[in-house]
Design an enzyme around this catalytic site. Structure first.
Site, PDB file in Angstrom:
ATOM      1  NE  ARG A  22       0.887   7.060  12.074  1.00 46.50           N
ATOM      2  CZ  ARG A  22       0.734   6.850  13.365  1.00 46.50           C
ATOM      3  NH1 ARG A  22       0.742   5.621  13.840  1.00 46.50           N
ATOM      4  NH2 ARG A  22       0.582   7.865  14.191  1.00 46.50           N
ATOM      5  CB  CYS A  23       0.266   4.109   3.131  1.00 44.83           C
ATOM      6  SG  CYS A  23       0.206   2.967   1.752  1.00 44.83           S
ATOM      7  N   GLY A  24       3.319   3.179   2.587  1.00 41.18           N
ATOM      8  CA  GLY A  24       4.440   3.316   1.671  1.00 41.18           C
ATOM      9  C   GLY A  24       4.096   4.175   0.463  1.00 41.18           C
TER      10      GLY A  24
END
Length: 145
Positions: A22-24
């Site tokens: 769930r990271c950019g």
């Protein structure tokens, strides 16, 4: 000494990446898979190490992480169980890498990359924003092989 987990990779170079779903920077998974496929025959293993230490961006179980990676990005490279990569509870590999490479080996965010040579030596660390196809990273991989 070196963590025993490295012994299994003798004769192969290893790119260890702490990863999160769930990271950019999560789209880097696709580039990492390309690296894994491109260099597998020449002796590179890309290894993902899921970590939830950066703003809770990897909350899933090992099974959920594996499913997300394979269904969303077609990831075929191996993944460890979820680990800590910094501070007191850091996995022994990360403590060893810090001893070898100093501060650059300590992940500051998800998708930090550590390149290990064929003889198990820590070669270089690359920050999270270094894309998998970055010329500096691919050149380091080429020279490690």
């Amino acid at each position: 000494g070196q963590p025993s987990s490295l012994a299994a990779h003798r004769g192969k170079a290893l790119l260890l990446v702490n990863v999160a779903s769930r990271c950019g920077l999560t789209p880097q998974y696709a580039g990492l898979e390309t690296l894994a496929e491109t260099y597998a025959d020449r002796g590179l293993t890309v290894l993902g190490a899921p970590c939830n230490q950066f703003m809770g961006q990897e909350p899933g179980t090992d099974a959920e992480i594996q499913t997300f990676c394979s269904t969303t990005f077609g990831i075929d490279f191996p993944m460890t169980s979820k680990v800590d990569v910094k501070e007191a509870g850091a996995h022994p590999f990360y403590k060893w890498a810090e001893q070898q490479l100093g501060e650059p080996a300590v992940p500051v965010w998800n998708f930090h990359k550590i390149l290990i040579g064929k003889n198990g030596e820590a070669l270089q660390a690359f920050g999270p924003r270094t894309e998998p196809q970055d010329p500096g990273l691919t050149a380091a991989i080429e020279s490690a092989l």
